[in-house]
Design an enzyme around this catalytic site. Structure first.
Site, short mmCIF file in Angstrom:
data_model
loop_
_atom_site.label_atom_id
_atom_site.label_comp_id
_atom_site.label_asym_id
_atom_site.label_seq_id
_atom_site.Cartn_x
_atom_site.Cartn_y
_atom_site.Cartn_z
N THR A 104 0.79 -1.23 0.00
CA THR A 104 0.00 0.00 0.00
C THR A 104 0.83 1.29 0.00
OG1 THR A 104 -1.80 -1.15 1.08
CG2 THR A 104 -1.77 1.24 1.33
N HIS A 379 -1.22 -9.34 -0.81
CA HIS A 379 -0.54 -8.72 -1.96
C HIS A 379 0.86 -8.34 -1.54
CE1 HIS A 379 -1.17 -4.95 0.19
NE2 HIS A 379 -2.34 -5.48 0.53
#
Ligand code: AMP
Ligand code: ZN
Ligand code: ZN
Length: 442
Positions: A104, A379
């Protein structure tokens, strides 16, 4: 409350020392670290002061939205009427490649600076800086709000320095004074603020008189990423998060359509990375591979950053031991990390980097097995994996309607934003000017 002068002076001295260190590191590695805008008191007053310079007032407005964890193919695999509305009105990229690692903070900060993590300095969501002897973590409010961690020039600083009002309803980095400058409007991060309240605030900003109306607005939603980390990707929770975000986007679209300036608004919809499933059985403990006594883990997960005592001999030993035992990933000395990851220049990256295979993770202490949570989304892996591909949609004046362009890189978004807003961009970015603009504009 004004800071004591001594604290300010020490802060400035510290910033200068850190910049010098960064410059020396860059010179040694052959990759130029990005300059941070000057941190002098004079620069601190060089924002817009909340007033658009007259030359900016007729310029368009850009609302840059991030739907954290929105995988590119969700546009096809889910029925999302509001996203479809934007796609029909404007242009879509087939996929947008995140930067490595596909986490992120590195990706949000690349989107707004046009730089890759090895140059902008946010090399993970959390990391250890051996030069400062300190750690950064997204959960550490002091670090997240401390401008000396961030290099490069985020788009809101570019705007403010050129006399254009900018506003952020969240974005990694937007809480810090970077080069002494913050957006005119910003909020301390609070994931509990309802999405509709965020949209309401953005619409209020867009209704301000032209003198004070921000031209660059960022808006961030974590709902999908949070749901994806708790559940399998095919679960109702993930579908519900997408439907909820689609409804929120609908409110934003209706709100923009009702504005007097509706024809001067660009909507740029992005995400930071995609998502793929992982499981406890795919989580590996670092101490099952090596003796961790002299190893500090900057961060773990799909990519692990290891700071190793004993110089290059120690690092080589650790790299070799990991590679002799690890089946589902590969360890590299920092200087050997595959060139396409552009992940070598900054010592924050670690002495040894372990890149795990898709779906596999490496941890200091792996997550415990939970019968209620057999698989969940994660992720961070190789940006070229289709599962890591991110979202890019744009609509607004002059944008080609209904076209899909080939895959783009997220570092090209910052130059696009400067082009839409008529701002001067710093030279020497990783993103290339014009690359998205010439494909999406009529
Ligand atoms: P990740 O661990 O990569 O999935 O990061 C996603 C999480 O980052 C979100 O769930 C948020 O809690 C957090 N986050 C996003 N933006 C910010 C911010 N500006 N400040 C602090 N935390 C944030
Ligand atoms: Zn994310
Ligand atoms: Zn996430």
């Amino acid at each position: 409350m004004p800071l004591p002068t001594r604290t300010l002076k020490r802060g400035r001295l510290r910033a200068i020392v850190l910049l010098l260190v960064a410059a020396v590191i860059g010179a040694c590695s052959g990759v130029r670290p990005a300059a941070t805008p000057p941190t002098t008191a004079a620069a601190a007053t060089r924002g817009s002061g909340g007033i658009n310079q007259p030359g900016h007032r007729d310029k368009p407005h850009v609302v840059l939205v991030s739907f954290d964890g929105f995988r590119a193919d969700y546009l096809e695999t889910f029925d999302l009427p509001s996203f479809r509305r934007v796609k029909q009105r404007g242009a879509a990229a087939r996929t947008m490649r995140p930067v490595f690692p596909s986490l992120t903070f590195p990706n949000h900060y690349s989107l707004v600076t046009g730089l890759r993590p090895e140059r902008h300095g946010i090399v993970g969501n959390s990391f250890y800086d051996p030069v400062r002897g300190q750690s950064y973590a997204l959960s550490d409010r002091d670090a997240v709000g401390d401008g000396t961690w961030y290099r490069g020039e985020p788009i809101w600083v570019t705007a403010e320095r050129q006399g254009m009002v900018a506003a952020c309803f969240f974005w990694p980095g937007s809480e810090a004074a970077i080069g002494g400058i913050r957006p005119t409007y910003w909020k301390p991060y609070d994931g509990e603020i309802p999405n509709d309240d965020r949209v309401k605030a953005v619409l209020e900003w867009l209704r301000l008189p032209d003198e004070r109306r921000p031209h660059l607005i960022t808006l961030y939603f974590s709902e999908l990423d949070s749901a994806s980390h708790r559940s399998p990707l095919g679960s109702p929770a993930v579908g519900q998060a997408l439907q909820s975000l689609d409804r929120t986007l609908g409110v934003l679209l209706d709100g923009i359509d009702a504005l007097a300036i509706r024809d001067q608004v660009y909507l740029v919809l992005t995400s930071d990375h995609g998502m793929v499933e992982t499981a406890t059985s795919q989580a590996i403990a670092l101490d099952s591979l090596i003796d961790t006594t002299d190893v500090r883990m900057g961060f773990g997960g799909p990519v692990a950053s290891l700071h190793v005592a004993g110089g290059s001999t120690g690092a080589t030993l650790v790299r070799n031991q990991i590679n002799s035992r690890l089946q589902r990933g590969r360890a590299y000395l920092r200087r050997e990390v595959p060139a396409r990851f552009h992940y070598r220049a900054d010592p924050r990256i670690g002495d040894v980097v372990v890149v795990m295979d898709e779906g596999w993770t490496l941890h200091a202490s792996p997550p415990e097995a939970r019968p209620d949570r057999p698989r969940w989304g994660m992720h961070g892996w190789d940006p070229v994996l289709p599962s890591m591909a991110a979202l890019f949609l744009i609509a607004g004046p002059g944008v080609r309607a209904g076209v899909t362009i080939p895959a783009i890189d997220n570092v090209d978004v910052y130059p696009l934003l400067t082009e839409l807003l008529g701002l001067r961009a710093p030279a020497d970015l990783d993103g290339q000017p014009g690359r998205i603009h010439r494909q999406v504009m009529r």
